[in-house]
Write an enzyme that holds these catalytic residues in place. Structure first.
Site, mmCIF file in Angstrom:
data_model
loop_
_atom_site.group_PDB
_atom_site.id
_atom_site.type_symbol
_atom_site.label_atom_id
_atom_site.label_comp_id
_atom_site.label_asym_id
_atom_site.label_seq_id
_atom_site.Cartn_x
_atom_site.Cartn_y
_atom_site.Cartn_z
ATOM 1 N N LYS A 103 3.783 -15.031 2.528
ATOM 2 C CA LYS A 103 3.742 -15.805 1.280
ATOM 3 C C LYS A 103 5.202 -16.083 0.903
ATOM 4 C CE LYS A 103 1.544 -17.566 -2.301
ATOM 5 N NZ LYS A 103 0.802 -18.834 -2.187
ATOM 6 N N TYR B 87 0.824 -1.212 0.000
ATOM 7 C CA TYR B 87 0.000 0.000 0.000
ATOM 8 C C TYR B 87 0.861 1.266 0.000
ATOM 9 C CZ TYR B 87 -4.036 -2.974 1.111
ATOM 10 O OH TYR B 87 -5.024 -3.933 1.093
ATOM 11 N N ASP C 261 -5.342 -6.750 5.937
ATOM 12 C CA ASP C 261 -6.556 -6.073 5.486
ATOM 13 C C ASP C 261 -7.585 -7.118 5.055
ATOM 14 O OD1 ASP C 261 -8.245 -4.097 4.665
ATOM 15 O OD2 ASP C 261 -7.085 -3.486 2.911
ATOM 16 N N ASP D 14 -2.408 -18.327 1.810
ATOM 17 C CA ASP D 14 -3.511 -19.063 1.172
ATOM 18 C C ASP D 14 -4.051 -20.126 2.122
ATOM 19 O OD1 ASP D 14 -0.932 -19.942 0.772
ATOM 20 O OD2 ASP D 14 -1.239 -20.683 -1.259
ATOM 21 N N ASP E 101 -11.078 -8.904 7.333
ATOM 22 C CA ASP E 101 -12.466 -8.867 6.828
ATOM 23 C C ASP E 101 -13.035 -10.284 6.805
ATOM 24 O OD1 ASP E 101 -12.194 -6.140 6.369
ATOM 25 O OD2 ASP E 101 -13.289 -6.224 4.477
#
Ligand code: NAD
Length: 356
Positions: A190, A143, A246, A222, A250
């Site tokens: 990852k 970001y 992020d 994942d 959620d």
């Protein structure tokens, strides 16, 4: 008797409605504790764009920096969707976190027992209990990395970038938090693909050695996305990057019934913190008294723990939320058969009344 300054950013969409309920709770705590909260309302996001032509005016930053804590609703909405990236309301969000040096975002996901019916998971999985915190790095990663267009706008890129120092400070926040909880940290990356994740993993493993009493493991993102649905009870503290945090928070929110239940705290190296629900400005229900204010009210509880030293009142707020849910009151997003549907304002009143 102490006096605390709280900068308030109502924001857009449902922002002003949910923030009004959070302030109602703080006023109740003022009466009970004898301490005083001085609220200063400032603009950020869409309303700041309308008034000042920019999403994050310097005055807002200055007022926040001079406060003990910042309370934020949510920003954004279709009215501002077509502006260039740096002028969009969300640029205000990234800007304020960075201007206040808030590099750690704590997002607890707790399934309140009375909401088991609103949980999207199978009942036997939900009954194992869900009580996890995502500790998300907030001012680095993709970001904030270099971004742009090439080939006359036909190719776009964003860059994931982390330094050892950025990883180490977020890892320490996660391990310190784990000491106060069930003493279990899972770091999510990852590392099988990304160089930045390999550095992330190396640094977190090094920090883990300083915490021999905390159980620690790495998990690929994942797999983590799958495990959060398969068995969320295995997670206590999750440490992860800006983007993975992020998305995963959620996802975790849905295991608790609704995104309208999840608070967050953004912290840096001082006491100043920014407290906000994890959801957005929900333009589809704005101005209809339908929003669930609980995420914002629970964010106030986090504020009373981390920025303003009143942990006993934080507990009172959390107990009040539990008891109102126990009594069967629900906003639309967590409604189920046989319960009493209430609006945003009424939910705020009920929780304020339940604080003793
Ligand atoms: P959103 O979180 O606003 O809404 C997603 C869905 O959840 C909607 O159906 C909404 O009605 C529902 N919802 C969200 N909060 C709720 C609540 N408290 N009570 C009941 N239902 C609730 O996400 P979105 O629709 O993708 O984004 C809307 C706007 O918010 C966009 O402009 C986006 O950029 C912005 N946004 C802001 C923040 C922030 O301010 N921190 C975070 C995410 C999105």
């Amino acid at each position: 008797m102490a006096e605390y300054k709280i900068a308030v950013i109502d924001g857009d969409g449902i922002g002003p409605e949910i923030v009004a309920q959070a302030i109602k709770i703080l006023k109740k705590i003022e009466n009970l504790s004898g301490n005083t909260f001085v609220f200063e309302h400032v603009l950020m996001g869409g309303r700041a764009i309308d008034e000042f032509g920019e999403p994050l005016p310097q005055e807002t930053i200055d007022v926040c920096l001079n406060s003990d804590a910042v309370l934020l609703g949510a920003v954004g909405g279709p009215k501002w969707d077509n502006l260039p990236g740096h002028l969009r309301p969300e640029a205000g969000l990234l800007g304020i976190r960075s201007a206040l040096g808030l590099f750690a975002n704590l997002r607890p996901a707790i399934l309140y027992r009375p909401l088991i019916d609103a949980c999207q998971l199978r009942r036997d999985i939900a009954e194992r209990g869900i009580d996890l915190v995502v500790v998300r790095e907030l001012t680095g990663g993709i970001y904030f990395g270099e971004r742009g267009f090439k080939d006359d706008g036909k190719t776009a890129y964003d860059t994931e970038i982390y330094s050892e120092q950025e990883v180490e400070r977020i890892a320490r926040i996660g391990f310190e938090l784990a000491k106060t909880r069930r003493k279990n940290v899972i770091s999510i990356d990852k590392a099988n693909v990304l160089e930045s994740s390999r550095l992330w993993r190396k640094v977190v493993e090094r920090v883990a050695q300083d915490y021999p009493d905390i159980a620690f493991q790495n998990m690929l993102v994942d797999n983590a996305a799958m495990q959060i649905i398969r068995d969320p009870s295995q997670f206590d503290v999750i440490i992860t990057t800006n983007m993975f945090g992020d998305i995963l928070s959620d996802e975790a929110s849905m295991t608790t019934g609704s995104i309208g239940m999840l608070p967050s705290a953004s912290l840096g190296s001082s006491k100043l913190g920014l407290y906000e629900p994890i959801h957005g400005s929900a333009p589809d229900i704005a101005g209809q008294d339908k929003a669930n204010p609980i995420a914002t009210i629970l964010s106030v509880a986090m504020m009373l723990r981390s920025s303003i030293h009143m942990p006993e009142y934080a507990q009172k707020i959390e107990d009040a939320v539990s008891s109102v849910l126990e009594d069967g009151y629900r906003t639309g997003d967590i409604m189920s058969e046989g319960k009493t549907l209430v609006g945003c304002e009424k939910m705020g009143d009920l929780i304020a009344d339940a604080i003793d």
